[in-house]
Enzyme design. Structure first.
Site, PDB file in Angstrom:
ATOM      1  N   GLY A 346       0.818  -1.203   0.000  1.00 28.52           N
ATOM      2  CA  GLY A 346       0.000   0.000   0.000  1.00 28.52           C
ATOM      3  C   GLY A 346       0.855   1.256   0.000  1.00 28.52           C
ATOM      4  O   GLY A 346       1.867   1.345  -0.697  1.00 28.52           O
ATOM      5  N   GLU A 370      21.492  -6.127 -21.884  1.00 26.72           N
ATOM      6  CA  GLU A 370      21.828  -7.390 -22.569  1.00 26.72           C
ATOM      7  C   GLU A 370      20.835  -7.718 -23.682  1.00 26.72           C
ATOM      8  O   GLU A 370      20.490  -8.866 -23.921  1.00 26.72           O
ATOM      9  CB  GLU A 370      21.888  -8.557 -21.573  1.00 26.72           C
ATOM     10  CG  GLU A 370      22.789  -8.324 -20.409  1.00 26.72           C
ATOM     11  CD  GLU A 370      24.214  -8.796 -20.614  1.00 26.72           C
ATOM     12  OE1 GLU A 370      24.458  -9.593 -21.517  1.00 26.72           O
ATOM     13  OE2 GLU A 370      25.075  -8.336 -19.855  1.00 26.72           O
TER      14      GLU A 370
END
Length: 390
Positions: A346, A370
């Site tokens: 929350g 990558e």
């Protein structure tokens, strides 16, 4: 209060030695990495001392031969070690993956003399490597790189700029791809460049949304002189060397992604077990339990996928398609899991007082490095449907 996520994840490791290795890594991360990870990331502190410790502990050369100072561990084991390191702190896990990538060219394509001379220091001598392929104008299209290495006497002179270099400016050596011939993939050659070579300099590190403790910088090559003895492989072989390294490197990113996702799940389990609402822990509410179940399923699926690819590699079988699938799935899963972890906490999940927001910021970069996940989809499609018609 304890919960299932507080227990170490069970692994299917091939030997007692590998199980002992993972236990060592868990102990090391608990003592030396995890306690200060949040504070050091927030301060942008690069943990050079941790990499020195990993080197002396034999953890910087795990998948390479023991005769050169490596650990002789299969990729199946090495990747699970990476996952543990990344779960403690991504800067460390990804840093080990990048160092392994930087060693790949020499370990796989270097001459016997080159390996004997350089690998022991690279694998267990306390040094750290970086990998120089991308450039400001050639990211996904790596074959269009323009950094040039010109013949000069009995060596080479390298000039150009490399971009997005992890460990840029702090590495002790750089595996560099430079153009030595015609345009396109056939004109590229690989070199091993010491970090203190004259003419080599780093730009100011990039300001990033995550992984602030890991320096990422452009590297400038201004007539950097390299003897021919530091050329790796044949002239023009560099692009195939780079692709080979990236296949293995993508598995490292996949493992790191699952490490971050596991850390986020563990945080979500801890918080929901302790947080009370309506007179009971919020982990008792079905909506949140289903979120936790989905997160755990994504992690298990990703872990299984990267391990399948690793076992193919260990068996000497083609694994490029599976590496791309693992990188794609695991990094997307990490993004979903870390987003859900923030939601589970929350308002607290959005604050710097809890690590969930850091995991979310770190997961994002793994979908980019990558080879972006769009590139991974292209690689997978080529394997399953053939190359596009021209």
């Amino acid at each position: 209060m304890t919960h299932p996520g507080s227990q170490p994840v069970e692994r299917q490791l091939p030997t007692q030695e590998s199980r002992d290795l993972l236990a060592l890594v868990r102990d090391l991360t608990a003592r030396e990495i995890r306690p200060q990870a949040a504070e050091e990331e927030d301060a942008g502190h690069f943990p050079r001392e941790v990499f020195a410790l990993l080197s002396t502990s034999g953890l910087l050369g795990l998948p390479y031969p023991q005769e050169y100072g490596g650990g002789d561990q299969p990729y199946e084991v090495y990747l699970q070690v990476l996952e543990e390191l990344a779960a403690a702190r991504l800067t460390v896990g990804l840093g080990v993956s990048v160092h392994t990538l930087a060693c790949h060219a020499l370990a796989e394509f270097g001459s016997k003399q080159q390996r004997t001379e350089h690998l022991p220091v690279m694998l267990s001598g306390g040094v750290l490597g970086a990998y120089c392929l991308s450039e400001p104008a050639s990211g996904s299209d790596a074959a269009s790189l323009v950094t040039r290495a010109a013949r000069e006497g009995d060596g080479w002179s390298i000039s150009g700029t490399k971009a997005w270099i992890t460990h840029g400016g702090v590495a002790d050596f750089y595996s560099v791809l430079a153009r030595t011939g015609v345009q396109g993939p056939r004109g590229i050659t690989a070199f091993l460049v010491p970090g203190d070579t004259e003419g080599l300099s780093a730009a100011v590190p990039e300001r990033k949304m995550g992984m602030k403790g890991s320096p990422t910088a452009q590297m400038h090559f201004d007539g950097v002189r390299v003897p021919d003895e530091r050329r790796i492989g044949d002239e023009g072989q560099g692009f195939s060397i780079a692709l080979s390294a990236l296949d293995a490197g993508r598995l490292g990113i996949a493992a790191c992604a699952i490490g971050v996702a596991q850390a986020a799940l563990d945080e979500g389990l801890r918080y929901t077990a302790e947080r009370q609402q309506f007179g009971r822990p919020i982990a008792d509410f079905q909506g949140l339990r289903f979120m936790l179940a989905d997160m755990a399923t994504q992690i298990e699926a990703g872990r299984s996928l990267y391990l399948v690819a690793a076992r193919l590699r260990d068996a000497g079988q083609p694994f490029s398609k599976q590496a791309a699938m693992a990188k794609l799935f695991c990094t997307d899963a990490a993004m979903r899991v870390t987003t859900d972890a923030v939601q589970l906490l929350g308002g607290y999940g959005y604050t710097l007082d809890f690590p969930a927001e850091r995991y979310l910021r770190e997961a994002k970069v793994l979908q980019i490095v990558e080879g972006t996940n769009q590139i991974q989809r292209m690689v997978i499609a080529r394997h399953i449907a053939g190359h596009e018609s021209r």
